[in-house]
Design an enzyme around this catalytic site. Structure first.
Site, PDB file in Angstrom:
ATOM      1  N   ASP A  28      -1.712  -1.106   5.631  1.00  0.00           N
ATOM      2  CA  ASP A  28      -2.170  -0.305   6.871  1.00  0.00           C
ATOM      3  C   ASP A  28      -3.489  -0.145   7.466  1.00  0.00           C
ATOM      4  O   ASP A  28      -4.149   0.215   8.519  1.00  0.00           O
ATOM      5  CB  ASP A  28      -1.444   0.951   7.349  1.00  0.00           C
ATOM      6  CG  ASP A  28      -2.253   2.053   6.392  1.00  0.00           C
ATOM      7  OD1 ASP A  28      -2.715   3.465   7.128  1.00  0.00           O
ATOM      8  OD2 ASP A  28      -2.040   2.079   5.161  1.00  0.00           O
ATOM      9  N   ASP A  45       0.619  -1.205  -0.202  1.00  0.00           N
ATOM     10  CA  ASP A  45      -0.005   0.024  -0.358  1.00  0.00           C
ATOM     11  C   ASP A  45       0.610   1.016   0.040  1.00  0.00           C
ATOM     12  O   ASP A  45       2.108   1.455  -0.020  1.00  0.00           O
ATOM     13  CB  ASP A  45      -0.891  -0.618   1.281  1.00  0.00           C
ATOM     14  CG  ASP A  45      -2.043   1.096   1.515  1.00  0.00           C
ATOM     15  OD1 ASP A  45      -2.313   2.217   0.496  1.00  0.00           O
ATOM     16  OD2 ASP A  45      -1.027   1.591   2.543  1.00  0.00           O
ATOM     17  N   PHE A  46       0.398   1.934  -0.315  1.00  0.00           N
ATOM     18  CA  PHE A  46       0.823   3.913  -0.171  1.00  0.00           C
ATOM     19  C   PHE A  46       0.766   4.334   0.702  1.00  0.00           C
ATOM     20  O   PHE A  46       1.814   4.905   1.927  1.00  0.00           O
ATOM     21  CB  PHE A  46       0.631   4.706  -1.459  1.00  0.00           C
ATOM     22  CG  PHE A  46       1.594   6.035  -1.689  1.00  0.00           C
ATOM     23  CD1 PHE A  46       2.679   5.571  -1.806  1.00  0.00           C
ATOM     24  CD2 PHE A  46       1.610   7.146  -1.635  1.00  0.00           C
ATOM     25  CE1 PHE A  46       3.608   6.512  -1.834  1.00  0.00           C
ATOM     26  CE2 PHE A  46       1.807   8.275  -1.172  1.00  0.00           C
ATOM     27  CZ  PHE A  46       3.162   7.795  -2.020  1.00  0.00           C
ATOM     28  N   ASP A  47      -0.237   5.256   0.631  1.00  0.00           N
ATOM     29  CA  ASP A  47      -0.181   6.017   2.048  1.00  0.00           C
ATOM     30  C   ASP A  47      -0.659   5.505   3.509  1.00  0.00           C
ATOM     31  O   ASP A  47      -1.061   3.982   3.681  1.00  0.00           O
ATOM     32  CB  ASP A  47      -1.304   6.934   2.498  1.00  0.00           C
ATOM     33  CG  ASP A  47      -2.148   7.478   1.029  1.00  0.00           C
ATOM     34  OD1 ASP A  47      -1.492   8.609   1.305  1.00  0.00           O
ATOM     35  OD2 ASP A  47      -2.435   7.759   0.290  1.00  0.00           O
TER      36      ASP A  47
END
Length: 277
Positions: A217, A31-33
Site C-alpha cells: 500500500d 506488506d503489513f501496515d
C-alpha cells in the site's frame, strides 16, 4: 467472498489463472501496515484485521509459502499480527526491516544482523534536527532497531511537517551512510542495500515459486512491485495487489485494487475458498 475480483490487466489475469491452476507453486507475500492492518495515528496500536490470520491460515496449506514483508522489525510484526502459534501458519515467514530480519514460525525465532552503526549516530542527532526545524510538536520517533522513523501523522499540519523534515532528514541519513525512505506521513532512516524487492526476489528463489502474489500500500512497496515485474519478464507470473489509493504510483501499477485491509483479507479468504474448491 463468492467471487474473486477480476484483475484489470492481462498479466494479472494470467497470474491469477496460474495461481489457481497450480497453487502449490505459488508464493503469497504481503506488506503489513495498510495492507493487513489499518493505518492508525499511533503505529504501536496497529493490529492485523481480525480476519487476516484465519484467511492466511486457510490459504497457507495450499500454496508454496506465505510471507509477510514489512519495514517493521520482524518480531513486532509477529506480535501485532498475532501470527505466533496460529494453527495453519506453522510455516509462515516474516521478513522484517525490508528483509534484513527474518522470523520463521517453525523455530519461533528472529534472525537479524547487528544494527548499522549509522543508526545510533543518526538517532543521537535527531532531537537537534527536529528542534532546529520546529518539528517537535506532534512528531513521534519510532525506534526500530535496524532503523529509526519519524512520524508526522499527529502533527497539527502532518503534510507540512513531512515536507519540512524531508530534506534535513535526507541530509542526516547521508552523513551517516543511511538512506531516507519516505512513506505515508513517515520518514525512515535505514541502511542501504535492503528493500522489499531484494527480499522478495531472494525468497522467491529460496522457495522455488513459479507464481507470485504481492500486496502492498505504500512507497516502500514499489521495489517489490518492480521485482514482480522483473519476474514476469523472466516468465514467472505475478499478481500485483494494491490496498487503498493513497499512493497513486502503486495504485496505477496494480492488477487488483482493493479499498483496504478488510478487502485484502476478504481477497485472501476468497483465494483459499476457490483453491479448496
Amino acid at each position: 467472498m463468492d467471487t474473486l475480483p477480476e484483475p484489470s490487466t492481462p498479466a494479472g489475469r494470467d497470474a491469477l489463472a496460474a495461481l489457481l491452476a497450480e497453487p502449490a507453486r505459488a508464493l503469497v507475500a504481503l506488506d503489513f501496515d495498510g495492507t493487513l492492518a489499518d493505518i492508525v495515528a499511533d503505529p504501536e496500536q496497529a493490529r492485523a484485521h481480525p480476519g487476516a490470520v484465519p484467511a492466511l491460515a486457510a490459504l497457507a496449506p495450499h500454496v508454496a509459502s506465505v510471507a509477510i514483508v514489512t519495514g517493521r522489525p520482524a518480531g513486532v510484526a509477529v506480535r501485532y499480527g498475532g501470527f505466533a502459534g496460529a494453527a495453519g501458519l506453522e510455516h509462515l515467514v516474516v521478513l522484517g526491516h525490508y528483509g534484513a530480519e527474518r522470523w520463521d514460525a517453525r523455530s519461533g525465532t528472529v534472525n537479524a544482523p547487528a544494527p548499522h552503526p549509522g543508526i545510533a549516530a543518526a538517532r543521537g542527532e535527531l532531537p537537534g534536527v527536529l528542534d532546529a526545524h520546529g518539528a517537535w510538536r506532534g512528531t513521534w520517533v519510532e525506534e526500530k532497531g535496524q532503523a529509526v522513523a519519524v512520524h508526522t501523522r499527529r502533527a497539527s499540519d502532518p503534510e507540512a511537517a513531512f515536507e519540512a523534515l524531508r530534506a534535513p532528514l535526507a541530509e542526516l541519513a547521508a552523513r551517516h551512510g543511511l538512506i531516507l525512505e519516505p512513506g505515508r506521513l513517515v520518514l525512515e532512516l535505514r541502511p542501504p542495500g535492503v528493500d522489499k524487492g531484494v527480499a522478495l526476489e531472494a525468497y522467491v528463489r529460496e522457495v522455488g515459486a513459479r507464481c507470485v502474489v504481492y500486496a502492498g500500500d505504500d512507497l516502500g512497496d514499489l521495489p517489490a512491485y518492480a521485482a514482480v515485474e522483473k519476474l514476469r519478464s523472466d516468465g514467472v507470473p505475478g499478481l500485483l495487489v494494491c490496498s487503498g489509493t493513497a499512493i497513486p504510483e502503486l495504485a496505477e501499477q496494480a492488477d487488483v485494487l482493493l479499498p483496504g485491509p478488510a478487502e485484502v483479507t476478504a481477497f485472501l479468504a476468497g483465494l483459499a475458498e476457490r483453491i479448496a474448491g
